[in-house]
Design a protein around this motif. Sequence first.
Motif, PDB file in Angstrom:
ATOM      1  N   SER A 100       1.012  -1.370   0.108  1.00 34.37           N
ATOM      2  CA  SER A 100      -0.050  -0.086   0.124  1.00 34.37           C
ATOM      3  C   SER A 100       0.813   1.062  -0.246  1.00 34.37           C
ATOM      4  O   SER A 100       1.835   1.027   0.925  1.00 34.37           O
ATOM      5  CB  SER A 100      -1.366  -0.230   1.040  1.00 34.37           C
ATOM      6  N   ILE A 101       0.276   2.177  -0.899  1.00 32.41           N
ATOM      7  CA  ILE A 101       1.566   3.654  -1.280  1.00 32.41           C
ATOM      8  C   ILE A 101       0.395   4.967  -0.257  1.00 32.41           C
ATOM      9  O   ILE A 101      -0.592   4.452  -1.460  1.00 32.41           O
ATOM     10  CB  ILE A 101       1.931   3.417  -2.450  1.00 32.41           C
ATOM     11  N   GLY A 102       0.377   5.424   0.374  1.00 32.41           N
ATOM     12  CA  GLY A 102      -0.290   6.991   0.480  1.00 32.41           C
ATOM     13  C   GLY A 102       0.801   7.787   0.462  1.00 32.41           C
ATOM     14  O   GLY A 102       1.644   8.097   0.537  1.00 32.41           O
ATOM     15  N   GLU A 106       0.292  16.557   3.624  1.00 33.52           N
ATOM     16  CA  GLU A 106       0.500  17.716   2.859  1.00 33.52           C
ATOM     17  C   GLU A 106       1.040  19.201   2.899  1.00 33.52           C
ATOM     18  O   GLU A 106       0.350  18.637   4.102  1.00 33.52           O
ATOM     19  CB  GLU A 106      -0.623  17.518   1.397  1.00 33.52           C
ATOM     20  N   THR A 107       2.276  19.445   2.504  1.00 33.60           N
ATOM     21  CA  THR A 107       2.416  21.261   2.558  1.00 33.60           C
ATOM     22  C   THR A 107       2.179  21.648   1.311  1.00 33.60           C
ATOM     23  O   THR A 107       1.358  20.799   0.139  1.00 33.60           O
ATOM     24  CB  THR A 107       3.628  21.195   3.130  1.00 33.60           C
ATOM     25  N   GLU A 108       2.311  22.986   1.281  1.00 41.20           N
ATOM     26  CA  GLU A 108       1.883  23.282   0.111  1.00 41.20           C
ATOM     27  C   GLU A 108       2.621  23.363  -1.542  1.00 41.20           C
ATOM     28  O   GLU A 108       2.004  22.845  -2.090  1.00 41.20           O
ATOM     29  CB  GLU A 108       2.274  24.738   0.549  1.00 41.20           C
ATOM     30  N   LYS A 109       4.129  22.167  -0.489  1.00 42.16           N
ATOM     31  CA  LYS A 109       4.529  22.062  -1.830  1.00 42.16           C
ATOM     32  C   LYS A 109       5.473  20.900  -1.983  1.00 42.16           C
ATOM     33  O   LYS A 109       6.443  20.032  -2.575  1.00 42.16           O
ATOM     34  CB  LYS A 109       5.737  23.213  -1.862  1.00 42.16           C
ATOM     35  N   ALA A 110       5.359  20.238  -0.659  1.00 42.78           N
ATOM     36  CA  ALA A 110       5.620  19.086  -0.628  1.00 42.78           C
ATOM     37  C   ALA A 110       4.365  17.673   0.015  1.00 42.78           C
ATOM     38  O   ALA A 110       3.920  17.995   0.710  1.00 42.78           O
ATOM     39  CB  ALA A 110       6.558  18.624   0.184  1.00 42.78           C
ATOM     40  N   ALA A 111       4.340  15.853   0.037  1.00 40.55           N
ATOM     41  CA  ALA A 111       3.742  15.515   0.760  1.00 40.55           C
ATOM     42  C   ALA A 111       4.913  14.715   1.116  1.00 40.55           C
ATOM     43  O   ALA A 111       5.726  14.062   0.121  1.00 40.55           O
ATOM     44  CB  ALA A 111       2.684  14.948  -0.786  1.00 40.55           C
ATOM     45  N   LEU A 112       4.028  13.609   2.235  1.00 38.67           N
ATOM     46  CA  LEU A 112       5.089  12.520   3.023  1.00 38.67           C
ATOM     47  C   LEU A 112       3.798  12.143   2.481  1.00 38.67           C
ATOM     48  O   LEU A 112       3.334  11.299   2.482  1.00 38.67           O
ATOM     49  CB  LEU A 112       4.461  12.882   4.455  1.00 38.67           C
ATOM     50  N   ILE A 122       7.334   2.674   6.316  1.00 40.19           N
ATOM     51  CA  ILE A 122       8.502   3.447   5.089  1.00 40.19           C
ATOM     52  C   ILE A 122       8.654   4.573   4.256  1.00 40.19           C
ATOM     53  O   ILE A 122       7.282   4.894   3.690  1.00 40.19           O
ATOM     54  CB  ILE A 122       9.654   2.661   3.878  1.00 40.19           C
ATOM     55  N   THR A 123       8.448   6.054   5.123  1.00 41.66           N
ATOM     56  CA  THR A 123       8.037   7.055   4.753  1.00 41.66           C
ATOM     57  C   THR A 123       9.019   8.374   4.254  1.00 41.66           C
ATOM     58  O   THR A 123      10.605   7.950   4.560  1.00 41.66           O
ATOM     59  CB  THR A 123       7.528   8.097   6.017  1.00 41.66           C
ATOM     60  N   MET A 124       8.521   9.399   3.146  1.00 39.07           N
ATOM     61  CA  MET A 124       9.543   9.360   2.772  1.00 39.07           C
ATOM     62  C   MET A 124       8.761  11.046   1.969  1.00 39.07           C
ATOM     63  O   MET A 124       7.607  11.381   1.484  1.00 39.07           O
ATOM     64  CB  MET A 124      10.236   8.800   0.695  1.00 39.07           C
ATOM     65  N   TRP A 125       9.926  12.681   2.212  1.00 37.81           N
ATOM     66  CA  TRP A 125       8.965  14.095   1.625  1.00 37.81           C
ATOM     67  C   TRP A 125       9.004  14.291   0.602  1.00 37.81           C
ATOM     68  O   TRP A 125      10.625  13.124  -0.314  1.00 37.81           O
ATOM     69  CB  TRP A 125      10.045  14.917   2.848  1.00 37.81           C
ATOM     70  N   PRO A 127       8.727  16.466  -3.342  1.00 40.91           N
ATOM     71  CA  PRO A 127       7.773  17.905  -3.770  1.00 40.91           C
ATOM     72  C   PRO A 127       7.029  17.757  -4.461  1.00 40.91           C
ATOM     73  O   PRO A 127       7.265  16.524  -5.087  1.00 40.91           O
ATOM     74  CB  PRO A 127       9.085  18.634  -4.537  1.00 40.91           C
ATOM     75  N   LYS A 128       6.164  18.020  -4.644  1.00 40.29           N
ATOM     76  CA  LYS A 128       5.105  18.268  -5.278  1.00 40.29           C
ATOM     77  C   LYS A 128       4.654  18.144  -6.800  1.00 40.29           C
ATOM     78  O   LYS A 128       4.729  17.798  -7.904  1.00 40.29           O
ATOM     79  CB  LYS A 128       3.556  18.992  -4.951  1.00 40.29           C
ATOM     80  N   SER A 129       6.373  19.150  -7.106  1.00 37.55           N
ATOM     81  CA  SER A 129       6.365  19.505  -8.260  1.00 37.55           C
ATOM     82  C   SER A 129       7.488  18.555  -9.202  1.00 37.55           C
ATOM     83  O   SER A 129       7.297  18.641 -10.488  1.00 37.55           O
ATOM     84  CB  SER A 129       8.042  21.038  -8.393  1.00 37.55           C
ATOM     85  N   VAL A 130       7.795  17.312  -9.040  1.00 41.98           N
ATOM     86  CA  VAL A 130       8.251  16.450  -9.639  1.00 41.98           C
ATOM     87  C   VAL A 130       7.114  14.928  -9.306  1.00 41.98           C
ATOM     88  O   VAL A 130       7.401  13.738  -9.771  1.00 41.98           O
ATOM     89  CB  VAL A 130       9.658  15.852  -8.851  1.00 41.98           C
ATOM     90  N   ILE A 131       6.396  14.845  -8.475  1.00 38.13           N
ATOM     91  CA  ILE A 131       5.083  14.091  -8.879  1.00 38.13           C
ATOM     92  C   ILE A 131       4.583  14.161  -9.500  1.00 38.13           C
ATOM     93  O   ILE A 131       4.090  15.363  -9.986  1.00 38.13           O
ATOM     94  CB  ILE A 131       4.720  13.921  -7.532  1.00 38.13           C
ATOM     95  N   LYS A 132       4.132  12.878 -10.821  1.00 43.55           N
ATOM     96  CA  LYS A 132       2.924  13.601 -11.767  1.00 43.55           C
ATOM     97  C   LYS A 132       1.585  13.557 -11.080  1.00 43.55           C
ATOM     98  O   LYS A 132       1.428  12.315 -10.169  1.00 43.55           O
ATOM     99  CB  LYS A 132       3.631  12.216 -12.660  1.00 43.55           C
ATOM    100  N   GLY A 133       1.426  14.343 -11.595  1.00 39.27           N
ATOM    101  CA  GLY A 133      -0.492  14.045 -10.853  1.00 39.27           C
ATOM    102  C   GLY A 133      -0.959  14.882 -10.672  1.00 39.27           C
ATOM    103  O   GLY A 133      -1.873  15.747  -9.499  1.00 39.27           O
ATOM    104  N   PHE A 134       0.236  15.708 -10.057  1.00 36.75           N
ATOM    105  CA  PHE A 134      -0.073  16.629  -8.664  1.00 36.75           C
ATOM    106  C   PHE A 134      -0.126  18.399  -9.686  1.00 36.75           C
ATOM    107  O   PHE A 134       0.744  18.159 -10.633  1.00 36.75           O
ATOM    108  CB  PHE A 134       0.938  17.110  -7.649  1.00 36.75           C
TER     109      PHE A 134
END
Length: 134
Positions: A100-102, A106-112, A122-125, A127-134
């Motif tokens: 499961s991945i979720g 979220e902040t203004e510029k990033a997602a955990l 396993i968690t990782m921040w 940036p929304k700018s490099v995630i496809k679909g944001f």
Amino acid sequence: MSKKTLMKQAHKIAKKIVKEVGNYMVALKLALKKIWAMAKAGRKRMSDSAFKGAIYELTHKKREYNGPDFFWLGSKGIPVWLMEKNLDPTELWGAQLAYSIGIERETEKAALIVFETDFGNITMWAPKSVIKGF
């Protein structure tokens, strides 16, 4: 190895890899890092095979993951290069086995991002700018 020998070896390697790198200063920096790592490992001399091996390592990109360039969370994709940068090899392997991945926060510029595995989360921040679909 003496510092003089280190510099000579680094210049030899830099001259061989400058075409692939494109800039002599960058090539010298990479060569010095490689030579210094070998010296710290206790190597006294640099044989021809070690010299060729160092050139090969510096000119060929290492890529452990041969799958797609993105991991997908529904309609959103996380670039693999970002995961390789932020996760150690064990965590990267675990993230590939996630059932499961979720997105936890979220902040203004990033997602955990949270990868749920049999071994724990396993968690990782990212940036929304490099995630496809944001």
